[in-house]
Enzyme design. Structure first.
Site, mmCIF file in Angstrom:
data_model
loop_
_atom_site.group_PDB
_atom_site.id
_atom_site.type_symbol
_atom_site.label_atom_id
_atom_site.label_comp_id
_atom_site.label_asym_id
_atom_site.label_seq_id
_atom_site.Cartn_x
_atom_site.Cartn_y
_atom_site.Cartn_z
ATOM 1 N NE ARG A 239 -58.095 91.776 77.662
ATOM 2 C CZ ARG A 239 -58.628 91.947 78.939
ATOM 3 N NH1 ARG A 239 -59.288 92.876 79.286
ATOM 4 N NH2 ARG A 239 -58.504 91.008 79.820
ATOM 5 C CG HIS A 287 -57.154 97.048 81.841
ATOM 6 N ND1 HIS A 287 -56.438 96.417 80.994
ATOM 7 C CD2 HIS A 287 -58.083 96.741 82.332
ATOM 8 C CE1 HIS A 287 -57.251 95.126 80.932
ATOM 9 N NE2 HIS A 287 -58.310 95.233 81.911
HETATM 10 P P1 NDP Z 1 -68.313 86.878 78.212
HETATM 11 O O1 NDP Z 1 -67.705 85.937 77.703
HETATM 12 O O2 NDP Z 1 -69.205 86.570 79.175
HETATM 13 O O3 NDP Z 1 -69.224 87.451 76.986
HETATM 14 C C1 NDP Z 1 -68.538 87.779 75.706
HETATM 15 C C2 NDP Z 1 -69.918 88.258 74.696
HETATM 16 O O4 NDP Z 1 -69.293 88.491 73.558
HETATM 17 C C3 NDP Z 1 -70.802 87.173 74.350
HETATM 18 O O5 NDP Z 1 -72.056 87.594 74.307
HETATM 19 C C4 NDP Z 1 -70.426 86.575 73.250
HETATM 20 O O6 NDP Z 1 -71.353 86.103 72.230
HETATM 21 C C5 NDP Z 1 -69.890 87.680 72.315
HETATM 22 N N1 NDP Z 1 -69.179 87.661 71.446
HETATM 23 C C6 NDP Z 1 -67.904 86.719 71.340
HETATM 24 N N2 NDP Z 1 -67.429 86.750 70.071
HETATM 25 C C7 NDP Z 1 -68.024 87.392 69.250
HETATM 26 C C8 NDP Z 1 -67.951 87.726 68.110
HETATM 27 N N3 NDP Z 1 -66.963 87.233 67.149
HETATM 28 N N4 NDP Z 1 -69.115 88.311 67.435
HETATM 29 C C9 NDP Z 1 -70.192 88.746 68.376
HETATM 30 N N5 NDP Z 1 -70.440 88.505 69.786
HETATM 31 C C10 NDP Z 1 -69.200 87.908 70.122
HETATM 32 O O7 NDP Z 1 -67.322 88.065 78.510
HETATM 33 P P2 NDP Z 1 -67.446 89.262 79.635
HETATM 34 O O8 NDP Z 1 -68.870 89.773 79.451
HETATM 35 O O9 NDP Z 1 -67.269 88.429 80.814
HETATM 36 O O10 NDP Z 1 -66.234 90.016 79.371
HETATM 37 C C11 NDP Z 1 -65.967 90.909 78.068
HETATM 38 C C12 NDP Z 1 -64.538 91.149 78.139
HETATM 39 O O11 NDP Z 1 -64.487 92.329 78.800
HETATM 40 C C13 NDP Z 1 -63.448 90.375 78.469
HETATM 41 O O12 NDP Z 1 -63.276 89.337 77.570
HETATM 42 C C14 NDP Z 1 -62.324 91.218 78.796
HETATM 43 O O13 NDP Z 1 -61.579 91.362 77.966
HETATM 44 C C15 NDP Z 1 -62.892 92.677 79.090
HETATM 45 N N6 NDP Z 1 -62.756 92.978 80.491
HETATM 46 C C16 NDP Z 1 -62.262 94.149 80.652
HETATM 47 C C17 NDP Z 1 -62.184 94.760 82.018
HETATM 48 C C18 NDP Z 1 -61.602 96.142 82.111
HETATM 49 O O14 NDP Z 1 -61.602 96.530 83.463
HETATM 50 N N7 NDP Z 1 -61.525 97.005 81.285
HETATM 51 C C19 NDP Z 1 -62.577 93.967 83.026
HETATM 52 C C20 NDP Z 1 -63.236 92.710 82.788
HETATM 53 C C21 NDP Z 1 -63.196 92.144 81.540
HETATM 54 P P3 NDP Z 1 -72.100 84.557 72.857
HETATM 55 O O15 NDP Z 1 -72.843 84.866 73.914
HETATM 56 O O16 NDP Z 1 -72.976 84.288 71.707
HETATM 57 O O17 NDP Z 1 -71.034 83.594 73.300
HETATM 58 C C1 OXD Z 2 -59.866 91.984 82.433
HETATM 59 C C2 OXD Z 2 -60.095 91.965 84.285
HETATM 60 O O1 OXD Z 2 -60.037 90.952 82.077
HETATM 61 O O2 OXD Z 2 -59.767 93.262 84.695
HETATM 62 O O3 OXD Z 2 -59.618 93.015 81.959
HETATM 63 O O4 OXD Z 2 -60.537 91.087 84.437
#
Ligand code: NDP
Ligand code: OXD
Length: 324
Positions: A239, A287
């Site tokens: 993000r 995006h």
């Molecule tokens: P998940 O919720 O599966 O994973 C998030 C990870 O971040 C976990 O390992 C979590 O730790 C870690 N985390 C969260 N908060 C913190 C923190 N404060 N400090 C350190 N680590 C932290 O999310 P996804 O992998 O599914 O997706 C990640 C992001 O990717 C989404 O939230 C979205 O914003 C973005 N996204 C972007 C897309 C695009 O096209 N550009 C498409 C899809 C998603 P823990 O394992 O300990 O909970």
């Molecule tokens: C996002 C998605 O979270 O495309 O960015 O799913």
């Protein structure tokens, strides 16, 4: 009994509201198809149409929701996000409403492609060759073996975890950050106090796949960039608001960072006057790092509607207190 047959045992039909960011027609058709299979009789309303009785709508499927939606749906109990990131929704949703998100192998696979593309592009110096070509310059350059290149992955969840495993499988040194302790074969996993600095301090390429929460907003600022080795490269596909734009530009302008690949922005679409558009060290995409696979996600949403109707635990439910 198969999952479909099991769902059909539940006769309660549902009224569902749909508000897709685009491809409204395709979402509607795909959901109609899948819901007709698993929960016949389910009615799909398309925002702002709410049908004859808005009280009947307990589920909304949305990317983002205008605040007025919550006022108009007094019996809303569950919001099913049409994406993986739920930052805006998690903030906007009134308390007590369940929130689910997309977790889809197709989404994970395409995010992995995006990150691999930019990692390899940087690793093999492709931008320099593109510049050479415009000068008709024949200028071979050495590059380090993958085994001597450390890549830091911020976020080891559904997406970051798969990216980390894939890069480790290609022979890169991979170091990853999560909030709670993680274990991934071939990846150095860190969490807790000082963990961010540990990852940033050793990574020539930093990949951000963190959810946007109160803790991660503005996390990648001047201080964070200063921790990265000189010449490091940033890939942000999470993000936009995790990165402080002005601090990134400053770090690129001083040469401390060598470049950045950005797929996400604080404001989307990125305003035409934003300096990222013209910055020579920034590569941008709108995006699209991982686009939702509408077919597989529609099937997943339909399954979750069945679970809801049957009073079963929902799949991929977001922890509202954690915010992701
Ligand atoms: P998940 O919720 O599966 O994973 C998030 C990870 O971040 C976990 O390992 C979590 O730790 C870690 N985390 C969260 N908060 C913190 C923190 N404060 N400090 C350190 N680590 C932290 O999310 P996804 O992998 O599914 O997706 C990640 C992001 O990717 C989404 O939230 C979205 O914003 C973005 N996204 C972007 C897309 C695009 O096209 N550009 C498409 C899809 C998603 P823990 O394992 O300990 O909970
Ligand atoms: C996002 C998605 O979270 O495309 O960015 O799913």
């Amino acid at each position: 009994m198969g999952a479909k047959a099991q769902h059909l045992r539940y006769t309660r039909t549902m009224d569902v509201l749909l508000l897709a960011p685009r491809d409204h027609e395709r979402w509607h058709d795909a959901l109609t198809l899948h819901l007709a299979r698993v929960l016949p009789g389910t009615r799909i309303h398309r925002w702002p149409e709410l049908g004859p009785d808005p009280h009947a709508i307990e589920i909304a499927m949305v990317w983002t929701a205008p605040p007025v939606m919550f006022e108009k749906l007094p019996n809303l109990r569950c919001v099913m996000a049409l994406g993986a990131g739920v930052d805006d929704l998690a903030r906007a949703l009134p308390p007590g409403i369940a929130l689910t998100r997309v977790v889809d192998p197709a989404l994970t696979a395409s995010m992995t492609e995006y990150v691999l593309f930019h990692v390899l592009r940087h690793h093999r110096g492709m931008d320099a060759y593109a510049a050479d070509r415009s000068q008709r310059a024949w200028h071979p350059r050495p590059y380090p073996p993958a085994s001597s290149r450390t890549i830091g992955i911020l976020g080891l969840g559904e997406l970051g975890g798969h990216v980390a495993r894939t890069l480790a499988g290609l022979g890169f040194r991979v170091c990853g950050l999560s909030r709670t302790e993680a274990r991934i074969a071939g990846v150095t996993c860190v969490s807790g106090e000082g963990a961010l600095e540990t990852v940033l301090g050793q990574s020539e390429i930093v990949v951000c796949l963190l959810p946007l929460t109160g803790e991660t907003r503005d996390l990648l600022d001047a201080h964070a960039f200063a921790r990265m080795p000189r010449g490091a490269y940033l890939i942000n596909a999470a993000r936009g608001a995790v990165v402080v734009d002005a601090d990134l530009i400053a770090a690129l302008d001083t040469g401390h960072l060598s470049g950045a690949a950005l797929d996400v922005f604080r404001q989307e679409p990125l305003p035409p006057e934003h300096p990222f558009w013209t910055h020579p060290k920034i590569t941008m995409t709108p995006h699209v790092a991982s686009l939702t696979n509408l077919e597989s996600v529609a099937a997943q949403l339909a399954d979750n509607v069945c679970r809801y109707a049957a009073g079963k635990p929902l799949a991929h439910q977001v922890d509202r207190t954690r915010g992701y």
